[in-house]
Design an enzyme around this catalytic site. Structure first.
Site, short mmCIF file in Angstrom:
data_model
loop_
_atom_site.label_atom_id
_atom_site.label_comp_id
_atom_site.label_asym_id
_atom_site.label_seq_id
_atom_site.Cartn_x
_atom_site.Cartn_y
_atom_site.Cartn_z
N THR A 182 0.82 -1.21 0.00
CA THR A 182 0.00 0.00 0.00
C THR A 182 0.86 1.26 0.00
OG1 THR A 182 -1.59 -1.24 1.34
CG2 THR A 182 -1.93 1.14 1.13
N MET A 220 0.93 -2.69 4.19
CA MET A 220 0.27 -3.36 5.30
C MET A 220 0.76 -4.80 5.42
SD MET A 220 -1.92 -3.30 7.78
CE MET A 220 -3.09 -1.94 7.60
#
Length: 342
Positions: free
Chosen positions: A165, A283
């Site tokens: 991300t 993440m």
């Protein structure tokens, strides 16, 4: 279960799509849909009314496209945006505009079921809800203010980089600043098929490196960078003095294919001390153990710091288990790579 439900606003000109998404994500106990909008002008009013945590936004919409909407919106209403689109180039533009993440919109030819799409979207909403609010860029892709000078000698043979991300913009930031005569680079970014090829083509146009989507049989050379295909693992093999790439379909590792750990493990075992490993925003924990193995085998290792990570997950785990030799902010990663490579 989260203590507070994530408030989501859905923006899409298709009533059918708004309905499918609303019903699908509302089934998750941690998410509540606080509103829907048919276009950016409608959405602007709904943002004020509903105060969402995350906005799901299409790219192609009437009156104003999603990219322009994101560019205009974020300076006024700092908001975490997850883009939904089947257009890979437009998605990358949206990420540059300030979107946190994206999900590929299913179509009749994708073979991707609506159930998988909704599951992916729910995951991205939850990740986005924890992400740092984006730093809005100018309309043009950001160019590094300090492109580093070519190095006279590079003792390392390979640079391996992993991200999730926030990674597309972070990778661009790093690659746009490093000299073209550094060792070749292999990259795993968690990204869907097709989007990975578009991402590679964009990097090839906007950096001084020759960047392409990796294929089995490619050889890594200085000044080149290879992006793992969005549906295949990427590993390296040492053949004499050459480094050969192999891409293959396999089970997900840490929930991902391609997996950063798969790449890093192969670099540790094949290249050892002649490598540099870099873990960027994302993440989860993918890449942390692989980076630890790289360091154990003598490689130099670098991790992005918390302050500049969109999501301080992967680099945090890597740092906490001792896999990171040097931690640095994003704008110092390129220099750290140069220093570690020479």
């Amino acid at each position: 279960m989260l203590s507070k439900k994530i408030r989501v606003l859905i923006v899409d000109d298709s009533a059918l799509f708004r309905g499918v998404v609303s019903k699908g994500i509302s089934a998750d106990p941690d998410i509540v849909v606080v509103g829907t909008a048919i276009d950016p002008f409608d959405a602007r009013d709904k943002i004020v009314e509903t105060d969402p945590d995350v906005m799901i936004c299409d790219v192609v919409m009437p009156r104003m496209d999603g990219i322009e909407f994101i560019r205009r919106l974020l300076p006024q209403y700092p908001l975490r945006v997850v883009v939904v689109s089947s257009q890979s180039e437009a998605v990358l533009d949206a990420m540059n505009a300030g979107a946190v993440d994206f999900v590929a919109k299913p179509d009749t030819t994708s073979g991707r079921s609506s159930g998988i799409f909704i599951a992916d979207l729910i995951e991205k909403i939850k990740i986005a809800s924890h992400a740092k609010l984006p730093v809005v860029q100018s309309a043009a892709p950001p160019i590094s203010k300090s492109i580093l000078q070519p190095v006279s000698t590079a003792t390392k043979k390979l640079i391996a980089l992993g991200a999730s991300t926030g990674g597309t913009e972070a990778i661009f930031s790093v690659l746009s600043a490093i000299p073209a005569n550094l060792p070749g680079i292999v990259i795993v970014q968690h990204i869907p098929p097709v989007f990975s090829r578009t991402f590679a083509e964009r990097l090839n146009r906007t950096t001084r490196l020759r960047v392409k989507e990796a294929q089995t049989g490619d050889f890594v050379e200085p000044g080149t960078a290879f992006i793992a295909p969005g549906d295949k693992h990427l590993i390296v093999n040492k053949i004499g003095d050459k480094i050969r790439l192999e891409c293959y379909v396999g089970e997900k590792v840490n929930g991902h294919c391609p997996s950063v750990d798969v790449l890093f493990n192969s670099v540790a075992l094949s290249i050892g001390k002649d490598a540099v490993g870099v873990i960027l925003t994302g993440m989860g924990a993918d890449g942390a153990k692989g980076l630890a193995l790289m360091r154990q085998k003598g490689a130099r290792t670098i991790g992005q710091d918390e302050a500049t990570s969109v999501v301080y997950g992967m680099p945090k785990v890597a740092f906490e288990i001792g896999a990171v030799e040097k931690q640095a902010p994003l704008d110092a990663i390129a220099q750290a790579i140069v220093t570690a490579s020479t």
